[in-house]
Design an enzyme around this catalytic site. Structure first.
Site, PDB file in Angstrom:
ATOM      1  CG  HIS A  40      -0.344   0.314   2.510  1.00  0.00           C
ATOM      2  ND1 HIS A  40       0.016  -0.648   3.424  1.00  0.00           N
ATOM      3  CD2 HIS A  40      -0.020   1.490   3.092  1.00  0.00           C
ATOM      4  CE1 HIS A  40       0.523  -0.079   4.504  1.00  0.00           C
ATOM      5  NE2 HIS A  40       0.514   1.227   4.323  1.00  0.00           N
TER       6      HIS A  40
ATOM      7  CG  ASP B  47       0.056  -4.014   2.955  1.00  0.00           C
ATOM      8  OD1 ASP B  47       0.092  -3.389   1.879  1.00  0.00           O
ATOM      9  OD2 ASP B  47       0.218  -3.466   4.061  1.00  0.00           O
TER      10      ASP B  47
ATOM     11  CB  SER C 218       2.987   1.340   6.589  1.00  0.00           C
ATOM     12  OG  SER C 218       1.795   1.402   7.314  1.00  0.00           O
TER      13      SER C 218
END
Length: 368
Positions: A105, A135, A208
């Protein structure tokens, strides 16, 4: 949900194993930080109101200048209905020649990303491949073969083990936080097949794609989500486990994508209550709750209410075990399923379809 391999110059970081609590994380942090990177990805997207997705790491930046439509129908910098979005995340080198892991992402559909190392240098990285379902993404910086890197752990951590995380929160630059592994195999809608690691180390927007590390400096997970009502750290963070990284990244390196088998069913684990309702004694497995029309399971005769107990002779004790087993098999291959229907044992042979690569819509950041 909020979305979010030491070190000599070209030698993987390793540290003596320690069974007790570390007196300090300073030594580990010093060794692993050169392998951790900031990742910046820019893209042009339609200007529209979107739900707050779980992986929105940083606020998007609108460009105010007047724009005109693109003649080829693609987003253009001059299109008034298009805005430039900037995702700021983290990542880490897994080899000295510039291969690095981050979140899918973070890089989105872009072919390139910009990375920044702890020595304040900026490089352009090519997106080798991305896998939205886990992801995970693999990127590559060319031109150097001496990057510091970290290894992906071979063993899963225990609940209660220390964990050190590293990343780029809010784009501030290299930052480490510490905590413990709070839970394993935490199942969240559309999370990885192996489930998430839940950790209580502070994780924020921009972290992230950064690594979660054990006290040996090995990567036990890749930071992916936080559970938060405010959008900030609340003590519940989720990392993609190392087992998933070891499965996905080699495929991305080899072919740029990941293929998984599918039988076209929705399942849930058989609980003691479900077992009792079926009149069975200590039944374990995955009960079929929905069968996709025209899918491989439907063609093989699988029905709603069937309980799958074995795949290729291996016992299945939960829905996640079944999913993991089927995903690991190649599309087009045949899987022999042992099942219970109306109290009777049956055997079915199913030819696997290919699982779609794009995940379904995930939970919003701040459910209301």
């Amino acid at each position: 949900m909020v979305a979010l391999t030491a070190l000599t110059v070209s030698t993987a970081l390793a540290a003596p194993k320690s069974d007790g609590a570390p007196n300090t994380f300073a030594e580990i942090a010093e060794r692993v930080q050169p392998a951790v990177i900031g990742v910046i990805s820019k893209s042009a997207e339609p200007r529209q109101v979107l739900p707050d997705l779980p992986f929105s790491d940083m606020p998007d930046e609108d460009t105010p200048d007047a724009r005109a439509p693109s003649p080829n129908g693609q987003p253009s910098e001059n299109d008034p209905n298009v805005r430039e979005t900037i995702a700021i995340g983290s990542g880490f080198f897994i080899s000295p020649d510039g291969y690095a892991v981050t979140n899918s992402h973070v890089v989105k559909d872009n072919g390139t990303a910009e990375i920044r190392t702890t020595d304040k240098k900026t490089y352009s990285a090519k997106v080798i491949g991305r896998d939205p379902l886990s992801d995970l993404a693999l990127i590559k910086v060319d031109g150097r073969a001496d990057f510091g890197y970290v290894k992906v752990a071979e063993q899963s951590p225990r609940v209660g083990d220390w964990v050190l995380t590293a990343g780029n929160p809010f784009g501030l630059g290299g930052t480490v936080t510490a905590g413990i592994v709070s839970a394993r195999e935490r199942e969240i809608e559309n999370g990885p097949t192996d489930g998430f690691l839940q950790i209580d180390a502070p994780i924020n927007s921009g972290d992230s794609g950064g690594p979660s590390l054990d006290t040996n400096g090995d990567v036990i997970g890749v930071n992916s989500m936080i559970l938060s009502l405010s959008g900030g750290w609340a003590g519940v963070a989720f990392a993609i486990p190392a087992e998933t990284v070891r499965t996905v990244i080699p495929q991305l390196k080899e072919k740029g994508t990941v293929t998984r088998g599918s039988i076209g069913v929705e399942v849930q684990s058989v609980t003691p209550e479900i077992s009792d309702s079926l009149g069975a004694d200590d039944l374990h497995g995955a009960i079929v709750t929905n069968v996709q029309a025209n899918g491989s399971a439907a063609k093989a005769g699988l029905r709603t209410g069937d309980v799958i107990t074995k795949v290729e002779g291996d016992a299945i004790r939960s829905a996640s075990e079944l999913t993991k087993k089927i995903h690991a098999m190649a599309p087009g291959s045949s899987a022999q399923l042992a099942m219970v229907r109306a109290g009777k044992q049956r055997i079915l042979s199913v030819t696997l379809d290919q699982l779609p690569r794009e995940p379904r819509q995930r939970l919003p950041t701040n459910p209301e």
